[in-house]
Write an enzyme that holds these catalytic residues in place. Structure first.
Site, PDB file in Angstrom:
ATOM      1  CE1 TYR A 125     -59.834  18.885  70.941  1.00  0.00           C
ATOM      2  CE2 TYR A 125     -61.209  20.612  70.022  1.00  0.00           C
ATOM      3  CZ  TYR A 125     -60.618  19.375  69.924  1.00  0.00           C
ATOM      4  OH  TYR A 125     -60.806  18.616  68.790  1.00  0.00           O
ATOM      5  CE  LYS A 173     -66.827   4.453  73.690  1.00  0.00           C
ATOM      6  NZ  LYS A 173     -67.641   3.528  72.899  1.00  0.00           N
ATOM      7  CG  ASP A 230     -63.143  20.250  66.510  1.00  0.00           C
ATOM      8  OD1 ASP A 230     -63.599  20.840  65.514  1.00  0.00           O
ATOM      9  OD2 ASP A 230     -61.924  20.196  66.774  1.00  0.00           O
ATOM     10  CG  ASP A 234     -64.463  19.149  60.577  1.00  0.00           C
ATOM     11  OD1 ASP A 234     -64.988  20.191  61.018  1.00  0.00           O
ATOM     12  OD2 ASP A 234     -63.295  19.109  60.130  1.00  0.00           O
TER      13      ASP A 234
END
Ligand code: ATP
Length: 354
Positions: A125, A173, A230, A234
């Site tokens: 980001y 990961k 993020d 959600d």
């Protein structure tokens, strides 16, 4: 009584509706607890870009800089030019997203009580993307030791302060992104050694997304890099009644900005059916943060009373369609404001935002 300047950014889509709804509750809190919040509008977002050619105008930025905190509604397509930029300008390195199953909300499991502590300033980001030739596009992933250390510390401190399971789960990961998530995982594991009172485990992000559905009540604090946090937050919001139940805080050393975790929901904008709880709980987190930072017991009491009023309204109604009712955003917010002002007294419990 402390006087606070609060920059108020209504945003786009459902943002202005949620903002008006939240102001009803903040008005009630101000009267009941004698708070002195001076809310100053700082416009930004898609509409502002259309009108002024810039999504985050300098005067709005100055208003935010001169405030104690910012309360923000969601913005639309210009999010990268507004919130991503603000996070970097104010070094709001921690994105805190508490997701709790409230009674009478349509939840997947009544014991869900988790909090995301998400790194907020780097990762993919950061926006470092470019094209090579015509057919190859590249996005750079930036993960630094400094920010891994800050976010891991924040996660363990948060776990220590909560009345929860005292557990931090680091999500990564590192088996594929060996260098960047390798660093994140190493720093989280190193930090865990400083907190022997806190349980520590790790999950790969794909496994975490499955466990969130399978056993959401097992989670306490989830420590993540920017993008995974993020996405997973959600997903987790849906387990507690949807994005309309999910508040957020962007916390730095010297400033904080509070906003729902969702976007501006253009599909329901103007229909007055959005769930206002996401932004009302964001305002509650703001009062918790102000209360802790300025040692202001009235702010802490107001924050606690807002949560109690939300719980009462979920039980007695009226509620919006997401929660099984037919109320408008404004009517539900008014009911929360009324429950708040009718409340006889409160105890102070905080969401731990500092
Ligand atoms: P972003 O990428 O900016 O986060 P998005 O495109 O993923 O945004 P959202 O705007 O977050 O989408 O909305 C996703 C879905 O959740 C939509 O169907 C929207 O109507 C719903 N939604 C979001 N916020 C609320 C809310 N407060 N109340 C009810 N529904 C909501």
């Amino acid at each position: 009584m402390t006087h606070y300047k609060i920059a108020l950014m209504p945003g786009d889509g459902i943002g202005p509706e949620l903002t008006q709804a939240t102001l009803k509750v903040l008005d009630g809190a101000q009267k009941k607890f004698g708070l002195n919040l001076n809310l100053i509008t700082a416009n930004a977002g898609d509409e502002v870009l259309k009108q002024h050619g810039v999504a985050l105008p300098e005067d709005s930025l100055q208003t935010i800089k001169q405030s104690h905190a910012c309360l923000k509604g969601p913005v639309g397509e210009t999010a990268a030019d507004v919130i991503v930029k603000l996070r970097q300008i104010f070094d709001l390195y921690a994105n805190i997203r508490p997701l709790k199953a409230y009674p009478h909300a349509p939840v997947a499991n009544p014991n869900i009580d988790m909090i995301f502590v998400r790194e907020n300033t780097e990762d993919v980001y950061k926006g470092i993307e470019f094209t090579i030739g015509t057919d190859t596009t590249i996005c750079l992933r930036v993960i630094t030791r400094k920010n891994c250390e800050r976010i891991a510390q924040k996660a363990f401190q948060t776990a220590r302060l909560r009345n929860g399971k005292k557990k931090v789960t680091a999500i990564h990961k590192a088996n594929v992104m060996r260098v960047t998530d390798g660093l994140f995982k190493t720093v989280c594991a190193e930090t865990a050694k400083q907190y022997p009172d806190i349980q520590y485990n790790e999950l790969y992000v794909d496994a975490a997304s499955m466990h969130l559905i399978r056993k959401p009540e097992d989670f306490d604090v989830l420590c993540t890099c920017n993008m995974f946090g993020d996405i997973l937050s959600d997903e987790a919001a849906q387990l507690i009644g949807g994005l309309g139940m999910a508040p957020g805080a962007n916390i730095g050393e010297n400033f904080a900005l509070f906003e729902p975790i969702h976007g501006c929901a253009p599909d329901i904008a103007g229909k007055h059916i959005a769930n206002p709880i996401s932004m009302i709980l964001s305002a509650k987190m703001m009062l918790d943060w102000l209360g802790e930072r300025y040692n202001d017991t009235q702010c802490l009491a107001a924050a606690s009373a807002i949560e109690t009023a939300i719980i009462k309204t979920l039980a007695n109604g009226p509620v919006v369609a997401d929660l099984g009712g037919k109320a408008t955003t404004e009517n539900m917010a008014q009911a929360i404001a009324d429950a708040l002002t009718a409340e006889p007294n409160t105890k102070t419990t905080t969401t731990t935002t500092t």
